[in-house]
Design an enzyme around this catalytic site. Structure first.
Site, short mmCIF file in Angstrom:
data_model
loop_
_atom_site.label_atom_id
_atom_site.label_comp_id
_atom_site.label_asym_id
_atom_site.label_seq_id
_atom_site.Cartn_x
_atom_site.Cartn_y
_atom_site.Cartn_z
CG HIS A 17 40.44 43.35 34.77
ND1 HIS A 17 41.77 43.50 35.09
CD2 HIS A 17 39.86 42.76 35.86
CE1 HIS A 17 41.99 43.04 36.31
NE2 HIS A 17 40.85 42.59 36.81
CE LYS A 41 42.50 42.66 46.26
NZ LYS A 41 42.00 42.44 44.91
NE ARG A 90 39.54 35.38 37.82
CZ ARG A 90 40.36 36.10 38.53
NH1 ARG A 90 41.48 36.52 38.00
NH2 ARG A 90 40.10 36.40 39.78
CB SER A 127 45.86 42.00 38.64
OG SER A 127 44.86 42.56 37.84
#
Ligand code: PNS
Length: 162
Positions: A17, A41, A90, A127
């Site tokens: 990040h 989440k 990514r 994460s």
């Protein structure tokens, strides 16, 4: 002046990040890191903790500030006077996840989304994976600042103890 927003959940912020924020800071005059509340989440760190970790992790970057946001990202961008959203990609999974949001955000407000290709050393860093590996005793120090790494190990120890 161009102001960009780097949004995310950041639970916790990784060096991947930070790399995206650093690169956005070179491309735009101002960058607002937007720490979102995403009800779907489950989070390891609360809003204040995630904000504090972002402030620490971006303290070396002039022109970057950290804000919390709730509600629509496009409303936050409008309130901040930001025309651009910056996200790291990514791989194909990120693209599939991000593309509908970029299109929806364009539909909602006309905000542009700029994707930055993640550097190779971060393409496997998320994460959630960092939390899973750390929970199972794996070494995640290379992917986090020392301060975030300490906080993560402390939180996992608290959870394991209680
Ligand atoms: O950590 P993430 O999953 O990359 O963060 C996703 C986030 C918080 C940027 C995204 O869920 C978001 O923008 N949420 C705000 C609510 C919103 O605007 N939803 C509609 C998106 S098209």
């Amino acid at each position: 002046m161009t102001r960009a927003v780097c949004p995310g959940t950041f639970d916790p912020v990784t060096l991947g990040h930070v790399d995206v924020v650093e690169r956005a800071a070179r491309l735009f005059d101002e960058v607002v890191v937007a720490v979102g509340v995403n009800a779907s989440k489950r989070r390891l760190f609360d809003d204040a903790e995630r904000l504090a970790m972002l402030v620490e992790a971006t303290a070396h970057l002039p022109g970057v500030r950290v804000e919390g946001f709730t509600g629509l990202l496009t409303d936050f961008c409008t309130a901040q006077g930001a025309d651009v959203v910056v996200k790291g990609l990514r791989g194909a999974g990120d693209y599939e996840y991000e593309l509908p949001m970029a299109r929806m955000n364009d539909h909602l407000s006309g905000v542009e989304t700029v994707f930055l290709a993640a550097r190779p050393q971060f393409t496997h860093v998320s994460s959630s994976l960092v939390k899973e590996v750390a929970t199972l005793g794996g070494d995640v120090a290379p992917f986090l600042s020392a301060a975030v790494h300490d906080r993560l190990l402390a939180r996992l120890a608290e959870r394991a103890g209680g």
